[in-house]
Design a protein around this motif. Structure first.
Motif: not given
Ligand code: UGA
Length: 443
Positions: A12-21, A32-40, A67-71
């Motif tokens: 998931v690229i973009g951990a804003g409202y839609v991405g995060l949910v 398993d989900v990898v959530c990416m955002d450029l905002d450190q 445990e199934r999420l990687l940020f």
């Protein structure tokens, strides 16, 4: 992450409202989900389990599926694990009035640069034609192993988890059957109807849905305004209309108009899109205008009650664009507070999610720590956001704190009888009877 199946995680690229949910809910479904955002700093907080947005239930759900999420902030890390990548980046309005797609284009460049077979799944709200544009960009970059599917999101802030886990429908627009199948399969366990279609049609379903809901709101607001003139009650009118299954009862709540990050932007974007393609979307002009006028009308109602707004003290109860969120984007309260101040009123406010001293959106407005404190010395109280706690407010105490006696319910949410029983006047939006003048005693 499943090290035996290196590309099996969802990106998931973009951990804003839609991405995060989306990310958290897919993790809850067992992926398993990898959530990416450029905002450190956002990613750092998420790694610590801190949710950067206010969304009821999201922190608990995150803790359960942690445990199934990687940020990460790294494209490489995400693309190491994921063949299917949801795109949930911002598409803010551009100065020309349409959506700014620069963040989407950047994602395509970054993904293309790293090669490999990928399926980009668009969750962000993007104008009709975006899929074709992205495909042209992919072709120009020579990244022909990247596929594209449109999978618009219909979640509401404040009810996002429920909306994602129990959707009315899932829309999948694809260029290739097999790509659509892969995305549809992700939702198989939700047992929701899946609408399979082309990419432009999927893109249009999203805009048409939001524009229609906004139209329903502006429609009922105009009915409310007529109700005020003819002595009818819009609440019962909406109930009577809504029982007709062809109409439905949702989004017929009259009030001071719609706000938020979606309806105002999307209605405007659809109007613009139609205009750009040579079609004048007349109805949407009215929807937008009615929505703007609804706030002015409330100011007019206050003037009728008080005679003037000069040196009058008005308290706004609720500031967010709707309850169960801390989101102030396009909130009616911002326009309302500015209008009241322009008319010479002194404005105080209380909202459960807006901290005292947080006056970025509300210059010159006193933000209090409680409703009672905000009402201290007020001539009039205006309910702006229907936070549940306001329905239990002790109006006898409110009456004591206030200087005047006017209560205006911008959401038809309060118990009018309880307000009147405390010796205050009570008016709503279209709930019967033209608003009485300043000298008329409370009903
Ligand atoms: C809206 C849509 O409802 C979602 O389906 C969509 O996914 C989302 O936009 C989006 O495009 O991302 P949201 O903006 O979170 O969701 O909020 P809504 O619950 O739809 O409310 C929008 C505004 O309409 C609020 O200001 C609310 O107070 C107002 N409203 C809503 C009314 O004035 N009357 C109603 O009857 C319903």
């Amino acid at each position: 992450m499943d090290r035996d199946h290196p590309q099996a995680a969802l990106g998931v690229i973009g951990a804003g409202y839609v991405g995060l949910v989306t990310g958290v809910c897919f993790a809850h479904l067992g992926f398993d989900v990898v959530c990416m955002d450029l905002d450190q700093s956002k990613i750092d907080r998420l790694r610590r389990g801190v949710i950067p947005i206010y969304e009821p239930g999201l922190d608990e759900l995150l803790a359960r599926v942690r445990e199934r999420l990687l940020f990460t902030t790294s494209y490489d890390e995400l693309l190491d694990c994921c063949a299917i990548v949801f795109v949930a980046v911002d598409t803010p309005p551009s100065p020309a009035g349409d959506a700014d797609l620069s963040r989407v284009e950047r994602v395509v460049r970054e993904v293309a640069a790293r090669g490999g077979e990928r399926l980009l799944v668009m969750k962000s709200t993007v104008p009709v034609g975006t899929g074709d544009r992205v495909m042209a960009q992919i072709k120009a970059l020579g990244a022909t192993s990247i596929g594209y599917v449109s999978n618009p999101e219909f979640l509401r802030e404040g009810a996002a988890i429920d909306d994602v886990r129990h959707p009315d429908r899932v829309v999948v627009g694809a260029y290739e059957e097999a790509a659509g199948d892969r995305v549809a399969a992700l939702y198989a366990s939700l047992e929701a109807p899946i609408v399979r279609t082309t990419v432009p049609t999927a893109e249009m379903i999203k805009y048409a849905s939001n524009a229609f809901l906004a139209t329903k709101i502006s429609f009922i607001n105009e009915i409310a305004n007529v109700c005020d003139e003819v002595g009818a009650d819009v609440r019962t009118v909406a109930e009577g209309m809504g029982l007709d299954r062809r109409i439905g009862s949702h989004f017929l709540q009259a009030g001071i108009g719609y706000g938020g990050s979606c309806f105002p932007k999307d209605v405007q974007a659809l109007k613009q899109l139609a205009g750009n393609s040579g079609y004048h979307f007349q109805l949407l002009n009215a929807v937008i205008e009615v929505n703007a006028l609804q706030k002015r009308r409330l100011v007019g109602q206050l003037k009728k009650r008080l005679g003037t707004l000069r040196d009058v003290r008005v308290t706004l109860l609720g500031l967010t664009f709707k309850p169960h969120t801390d989101d102030l984007r396009e909130a009616s309260s911002i326009v309302l507070a500015a209008r009241l101040r322009a008319e010479g009123a002194t404005v105080a406010a209380y909202d459960p999610t807006i901290l005292a001293g947080d006056d970025v959106h509300f210059p010159g407005v006193r933000i209090a720590g409680s409703a009672l404190e905000a009402l201290e010395g007020a001539d009039a109280a205006v309910l702006v956001t229907e936070w549940p706690q306001f329905s239990e407010f002790d109006w006898a105490a409110g009456r004591q704190a206030m200087r005047g006696s006017v209560v205006l319910d911008g959401r038809n949410f309060l118990d009018g009888d309880a307000v009147r029983a405390a010796g205050l006047s009570y008016d709503g939006i279209g709930i019967g009877g033209t608003v009485s003048g300043p000298d008329e005693p409370p009903a």
